[in-house]
Every structure is written in C-alpha cells, then in structure tokens.
Scaffold this motif. Structure first.
Motif, PDB file in Angstrom:
ATOM      1  N   ARG A  15     -43.524  36.293   9.232  1.00  0.00           N
ATOM      2  CA  ARG A  15     -43.495  37.667   8.724  1.00  0.00           C
ATOM      3  C   ARG A  15     -42.121  38.292   8.974  1.00  0.00           C
ATOM      4  O   ARG A  15     -41.545  38.934   8.091  1.00  0.00           O
ATOM      5  CB  ARG A  15     -44.568  38.518   9.389  1.00  0.00           C
ATOM      6  N   ALA A  18     -39.709  36.868   6.535  1.00  0.00           N
ATOM      7  CA  ALA A  18     -39.938  37.404   5.189  1.00  0.00           C
ATOM      8  C   ALA A  18     -39.379  38.814   5.061  1.00  0.00           C
ATOM      9  O   ALA A  18     -38.776  39.164   4.041  1.00  0.00           O
ATOM     10  CB  ALA A  18     -41.425  37.384   4.863  1.00  0.00           C
ATOM     11  N   VAL A  19     -39.566  39.634   6.085  1.00  0.00           N
ATOM     12  CA  VAL A  19     -39.030  40.999   6.061  1.00  0.00           C
ATOM     13  C   VAL A  19     -37.504  40.967   6.029  1.00  0.00           C
ATOM     14  O   VAL A  19     -36.869  41.706   5.272  1.00  0.00           O
ATOM     15  CB  VAL A  19     -39.544  41.807   7.280  1.00  0.00           C
ATOM     16  N   ASP A  22     -36.393  39.911   2.592  1.00  0.00           N
ATOM     17  CA  ASP A  22     -36.593  41.006   1.644  1.00  0.00           C
ATOM     18  C   ASP A  22     -35.479  42.045   1.762  1.00  0.00           C
ATOM     19  O   ASP A  22     -34.947  42.514   0.752  1.00  0.00           O
ATOM     20  CB  ASP A  22     -37.953  41.658   1.889  1.00  0.00           C
ATOM     21  N   ARG A  23     -35.112  42.386   2.973  1.00  0.00           N
ATOM     22  CA  ARG A  23     -34.011  43.338   3.189  1.00  0.00           C
ATOM     23  C   ARG A  23     -32.695  42.775   2.651  1.00  0.00           C
ATOM     24  O   ARG A  23     -31.903  43.497   2.059  1.00  0.00           O
ATOM     25  CB  ARG A  23     -33.870  43.667   4.667  1.00  0.00           C
ATOM     26  N   VAL A  25     -32.254  40.545   0.237  1.00  0.00           N
ATOM     27  CA  VAL A  25     -32.279  40.525  -1.227  1.00  0.00           C
ATOM     28  C   VAL A  25     -32.058  41.926  -1.777  1.00  0.00           C
ATOM     29  O   VAL A  25     -31.296  42.120  -2.735  1.00  0.00           O
ATOM     30  CB  VAL A  25     -33.608  39.920  -1.737  1.00  0.00           C
ATOM     31  N   ASN A  26     -32.691  42.925  -1.169  1.00  0.00           N
ATOM     32  CA  ASN A  26     -32.485  44.310  -1.615  1.00  0.00           C
ATOM     33  C   ASN A  26     -31.033  44.743  -1.414  1.00  0.00           C
ATOM     34  O   ASN A  26     -30.466  45.435  -2.260  1.00  0.00           O
ATOM     35  CB  ASN A  26     -33.426  45.267  -0.884  1.00  0.00           C
ATOM     36  N   LYS A  29     -28.926  43.162  -4.095  1.00  0.00           N
ATOM     37  CA  LYS A  29     -29.190  43.829  -5.373  1.00  0.00           C
ATOM     38  C   LYS A  29     -28.425  45.147  -5.465  1.00  0.00           C
ATOM     39  O   LYS A  29     -27.774  45.430  -6.472  1.00  0.00           O
ATOM     40  CB  LYS A  29     -30.685  44.073  -5.519  1.00  0.00           C
TER      41      LYS A  29
END
Length: 91
Positions: A15, A18-19, A22-23, A25-26, A29
């Motif tokens: 987890r 994954a967090v 995610d951070r 990738v953001n 972006k």
C-alpha cells in the motif's frame, strides 16, 4: 512471526509503495503539463519574432526587443541586489 502478521506487513508495504507511485505519477503529470505550457509560450514568442522579417511590422519587432532588454535588466537587478524584499519595502 505468524503468517497473518507477515501478510499484514506485506500489504502495508504494498500500500505504501502504491501511494508513493501514485504521488510520483501525479507529480510527473503536473510537471509535464507545466513544461508543455512553457514550450508553447516559447514557440509563441518565437513566432512573434517572425514579424522582424517584414518591413511592415518593424514596430512590433522593436517593441519585442525593448521588452526583452527590459526583462534582462530586471533579472540582472534581481541577482545584483542582496536583499530584494527590503529594497522593495523601502522604496
């Protein structure tokens, strides 16, 4: 260690990974969007300089050149002064 505690530890680790992903990738972006906007602005500015090729638009070319010289002088002043905030507050 029991099997359940090993699985629980593994799930928490997954987890967290994954967090973090995610951070990341953001962040990529947002950064790429900002970079694309900067590139677009640069291309737009370069297209404005195409006016220098035509005699009819020499006034636009002169205005762009004046803006660029003013901008360069401002950047120079920012790096020249030791305490910019104090200079702005006093004057």
């Amino acid at each position: 260690m029991s099997i359940s505690s090993i699985i629980k530890s593994r799930l928490e680790t997954d987890r967290s990974a994954a967090v973090a992903l995610d951070r990341a990738v953001n962040g990529v972006k947002q950064n790429s969007g900002s970079t694309l906007e900067d590139v677009r602005s640069g291309v737009e500015r370069a297209s404005w300089y195409s006016s220098c090729l035509f005699d009819k638009y020499k006034d636009v070319c002169t205005e762009l050149s004046t803006e660029d010289q003013r901008f360069i002088k401002c950047i120079y002043e920012v790096y020249k002064r030791k305490n910019i905030i104090a200079d702005m507050m006093c004057c």
